[in-house]
Design an enzyme around this catalytic site. Structure first.
Site, PDB file in Angstrom:
ATOM      1  N   HIS A 117      20.505 -18.084  -3.950  1.00  0.00           N
ATOM      2  CA  HIS A 117      21.330 -18.472  -2.840  1.00  0.00           C
ATOM      3  C   HIS A 117      22.521 -17.749  -2.735  1.00  0.00           C
ATOM      4  O   HIS A 117      23.363 -17.569  -3.780  1.00  0.00           O
ATOM      5  CB  HIS A 117      21.637 -20.229  -3.009  1.00  0.00           C
ATOM      6  CG  HIS A 117      22.661 -20.812  -2.249  1.00  0.00           C
ATOM      7  ND1 HIS A 117      22.618 -20.603  -0.774  1.00  0.00           N
ATOM      8  CD2 HIS A 117      23.761 -21.601  -2.378  1.00  0.00           C
ATOM      9  CE1 HIS A 117      23.692 -21.181  -0.177  1.00  0.00           C
ATOM     10  NE2 HIS A 117      24.384 -22.001  -1.196  1.00  0.00           N
ATOM     11  N   CYS A 126      22.223 -27.254   0.174  1.00  0.00           N
ATOM     12  CA  CYS A 126      21.751 -25.660   0.082  1.00  0.00           C
ATOM     13  C   CYS A 126      20.272 -25.331  -0.747  1.00  0.00           C
ATOM     14  O   CYS A 126      19.879 -24.085  -0.626  1.00  0.00           O
ATOM     15  CB  CYS A 126      22.874 -24.824  -0.454  1.00  0.00           C
ATOM     16  SG  CYS A 126      24.194 -25.016   0.417  1.00  0.00           S
ATOM     17  N   ASN A 133      27.988 -17.808   2.558  1.00  0.00           N
ATOM     18  CA  ASN A 133      27.089 -18.955   2.334  1.00  0.00           C
ATOM     19  C   ASN A 133      26.633 -19.629   3.899  1.00  0.00           C
ATOM     20  O   ASN A 133      27.438 -20.174   4.444  1.00  0.00           O
ATOM     21  CB  ASN A 133      27.863 -19.887   1.261  1.00  0.00           C
ATOM     22  CG  ASN A 133      26.909 -21.129   1.146  1.00  0.00           C
ATOM     23  OD1 ASN A 133      25.887 -21.191   1.761  1.00  0.00           O
ATOM     24  ND2 ASN A 133      27.629 -21.606   0.169  1.00  0.00           N
TER      25      ASN A 133
HETATM   26  N1  COA Z   1      43.041 -17.463  -0.322  1.00  0.00           N
HETATM   27  C1  COA Z   1      44.026 -17.577  -1.265  1.00  0.00           C
HETATM   28  N2  COA Z   1      44.276 -18.377  -2.189  1.00  0.00           N
HETATM   29  C2  COA Z   1      43.278 -19.399  -2.189  1.00  0.00           C
HETATM   30  C3  COA Z   1      42.211 -19.221  -1.722  1.00  0.00           C
HETATM   31  C4  COA Z   1      42.152 -18.406  -0.524  1.00  0.00           C
HETATM   32  N3  COA Z   1      41.063 -18.450   0.244  1.00  0.00           N
HETATM   33  N4  COA Z   1      41.351 -20.608  -1.957  1.00  0.00           N
HETATM   34  C5  COA Z   1      41.960 -21.176  -2.894  1.00  0.00           C
HETATM   35  N5  COA Z   1      43.164 -20.435  -3.219  1.00  0.00           N
HETATM   36  C6  COA Z   1      44.024 -20.446  -4.585  1.00  0.00           C
HETATM   37  C7  COA Z   1      44.158 -21.873  -4.802  1.00  0.00           C
HETATM   38  O1  COA Z   1      44.679 -22.928  -4.108  1.00  0.00           O
HETATM   39  C8  COA Z   1      44.529 -21.913  -6.187  1.00  0.00           C
HETATM   40  O2  COA Z   1      45.854 -21.795  -6.043  1.00  0.00           O
HETATM   41  P1  COA Z   1      46.840 -22.412  -7.286  1.00  0.00           P
HETATM   42  O3  COA Z   1      46.623 -21.808  -8.431  1.00  0.00           O
HETATM   43  O4  COA Z   1      48.132 -22.225  -6.711  1.00  0.00           O
HETATM   44  O5  COA Z   1      46.414 -23.986  -7.125  1.00  0.00           O
HETATM   45  C9  COA Z   1      43.993 -20.425  -6.574  1.00  0.00           C
HETATM   46  O6  COA Z   1      43.576 -19.926  -5.314  1.00  0.00           O
HETATM   47  C10 COA Z   1      42.705 -20.533  -7.644  1.00  0.00           C
HETATM   48  O7  COA Z   1      41.932 -21.610  -7.156  1.00  0.00           O
HETATM   49  P2  COA Z   1      40.554 -21.759  -8.037  1.00  0.00           P
HETATM   50  O8  COA Z   1      39.995 -22.977  -7.456  1.00  0.00           O
HETATM   51  O9  COA Z   1      41.116 -21.655  -9.491  1.00  0.00           O
HETATM   52  O10 COA Z   1      39.712 -20.507  -7.688  1.00  0.00           O
HETATM   53  P3  COA Z   1      38.309 -19.942  -8.462  1.00  0.00           P
HETATM   54  O11 COA Z   1      38.395 -18.639  -8.850  1.00  0.00           O
HETATM   55  O12 COA Z   1      37.509 -21.107  -8.755  1.00  0.00           O
HETATM   56  O13 COA Z   1      37.620 -19.692  -6.915  1.00  0.00           O
HETATM   57  C11 COA Z   1      36.102 -20.745  -5.357  1.00  0.00           C
HETATM   58  C12 COA Z   1      37.676 -20.438  -6.026  1.00  0.00           C
HETATM   59  C13 COA Z   1      35.924 -21.730  -4.169  1.00  0.00           C
HETATM   60  C14 COA Z   1      36.074 -19.258  -4.677  1.00  0.00           C
HETATM   61  C15 COA Z   1      35.271 -20.879  -6.449  1.00  0.00           C
HETATM   62  O14 COA Z   1      35.374 -21.875  -7.188  1.00  0.00           O
HETATM   63  C16 COA Z   1      33.859 -20.981  -5.942  1.00  0.00           C
HETATM   64  O15 COA Z   1      33.126 -19.940  -5.056  1.00  0.00           O
HETATM   65  N6  COA Z   1      33.027 -21.785  -6.318  1.00  0.00           N
HETATM   66  C17 COA Z   1      31.539 -22.471  -6.055  1.00  0.00           C
HETATM   67  C18 COA Z   1      31.462 -22.608  -4.773  1.00  0.00           C
HETATM   68  C19 COA Z   1      30.026 -22.649  -4.210  1.00  0.00           C
HETATM   69  O16 COA Z   1      28.958 -22.235  -4.707  1.00  0.00           O
HETATM   70  N7  COA Z   1      29.831 -23.539  -3.230  1.00  0.00           N
HETATM   71  C20 COA Z   1      28.441 -23.741  -2.586  1.00  0.00           C
HETATM   72  C21 COA Z   1      27.777 -24.542  -3.203  1.00  0.00           C
HETATM   73  S1  COA Z   1      26.300 -24.474  -2.169  1.00  0.00           S
END
Ligand code: COA
Length: 323
Positions: A250, A111, A280
């Site tokens: 980004h 990215c 994204n």
């Molecule tokens: N819908 C509902 N629940 C979801 C879900 C969805 N789409 N995706 C994940 N969950 C659940 C998980 O399974 C987890 O459940 P659990 O607690 O029972 O295990 C819970 O939600 C919390 O997940 P968690 O990973 O702690 O959430 P988070 O607050 O970290 O958010 C992301 C998850 C992926 C949105 C976040 O970490 C993120 O955006 N990270 C950066 C990603 C990024 O920038 N990527 C691109 C780089 S180029």
């Protein structure tokens, strides 16, 4: 004489997929996706490819530049999801625009690619005597994500953006910073398919060929890289944060921007945000944002703007420029 952005273009596929659409086949909800990411909708390619979307964005940028195809000396396409490895996506784009002869190649820094591409192009413009360069970011993320993995597939969208760089009397690019730290745990991972051959049983198929991600680890990296990159490019250019009119981050997760804004002591309205509409789009993220802001009249000549990206690798890049 500086190296500046002369024009931009973008292409977003017609099909818009809402969070509620995703909830029809995934255990998720509009509420979860909106509050955890800021994303409401994304565009998904139907019948389009990374090459065709890139060509459409590039054609718009070229038309707006007032240049003819034969005035383009360099074509770079930034992509993590090429529809072809031979020829290059950039060669398909160049062919679609009838650019007869130009140095042409693809790059993949995940990215962060678009900022790397501008930095490479500006160096080549200084050393190879090129006057105009076409830089495209295009990604069909829908082809490389696992549509059964709710923690990744809700984050991504498809699209393309483009910019024409030129030498003119603006100051243009003032400073840049490119980096890549070791991703010890493969926090962002997607392998190419490997088939067995008559000489080897080794194969990589299935889930390993789709994007997997440790969301919270990537988020921590992004916030850290964001802050460092801002400090470095402002210091290099001798510019204060308050002198910058608009920052183009980004578009990965709105919560990364909330944290960055808090850490840097700036208002959220300093960021251009379109993640709610486009999600994204990987290498296309920054050029799409630039083009939307330009067409919305949010950029005027002389404005100081900053581009910041981060992604797999773990790569990051930032650039400060005069619009
Ligand atoms: N819908 C509902 N629940 C979801 C879900 C969805 N789409 N995706 C994940 N969950 C659940 C998980 O399974 C987890 O459940 P659990 O607690 O029972 O295990 C819970 O939600 C919390 O997940 P968690 O990973 O702690 O959430 P988070 O607050 O970290 O958010 C992301 C998850 C992926 C949105 C976040 O970490 C993120 O955006 N990270 C950066 C990603 C990024 O920038 N990527 C691109 C780089 S180029």
């Amino acid at each position: 004489m500086g190296i500046s952005i002369l024009s931009t273009g973008c292409f977003l596929p017609e099909k818009i997929v809402t969070n509620d659409d995703l909830a029809t086949f995934l255990d998720t909800s509009d509420e979860w996706i909106t509050t955890r990411t800021g994303i409401k909708t994304r565009h998904i390619a139907v019948g389009e490819t990374t090459s065709t979307m890139g060509a459409k964005a590039a054609a718009q940028a070229l038309e707006r530049s007032g240049l003819s195809p034969d005035e383009i000396d360099l074509v770079i396409c930034a992509t993590v999801s090429p529809d072809v490895c031979c020829p290059m996506v950039s060669a398909n784009i160049k062919k679609a625009l009838q650019i007869e002869s130009a140095a042409t190649f693809d790059i993949n820094v995940n990215c962060s690619s678009f900022i790397y591409a501008i930095a490479i192009a500006s160096s080549m413009m200084q050393t190879c005597g090129y006057r105009n360069a076409l830089i495209v970011g295009s990604d069909t993320n829908s082809q490389i994500i696992d549509w059964s993995d709710r923690s990744t597939c809700v984050l991504f969208g498809d699209g393309a953006g483009a910019a024409i760089l030129t030498k003119d009397d603006r100051r243009g690019i003032l400073s840049s910073h490119l980096d890549c730290i070791i991703d010890q745990d493969n926090m962002l991972y997607c392998a190419n398919k490997i088939d067995p051959t008559p000489f080897s049983d080794h194969a990589v198929q299935g889930a390993d060929t789709k994007v997997s991600m440790h969301g919270s680890g990537v988020m921590r990296f992004a916030i850290h890289a964001f802050h460092d990159a801002v400090e470095i490019v402002t210091q290099k250019a001798g510019v204060k944060l308050e002198d910058i009119q608009l920052i183009f981050p980004h578009q990965a997760n709105i919560r990364i921007l909330y944290s960055a804004a808090k850490k840097m002591g700036i208002d959220m309205d300093k960021f251009y945000v379109d993640i709610d509409k486009v999600a994204n789009t990987s290498c296309a993220s920054i050029p799409i944002a630039l083009d939307l802001a330009a067409t919305e009249g949010k950029l005027k000549r002389g404005d100081l703007i900053m581009l910041i990206a981060f992604g797999g690798g773990l790569s990051s890049g930032a650039m400060l420029l005069e619009w």
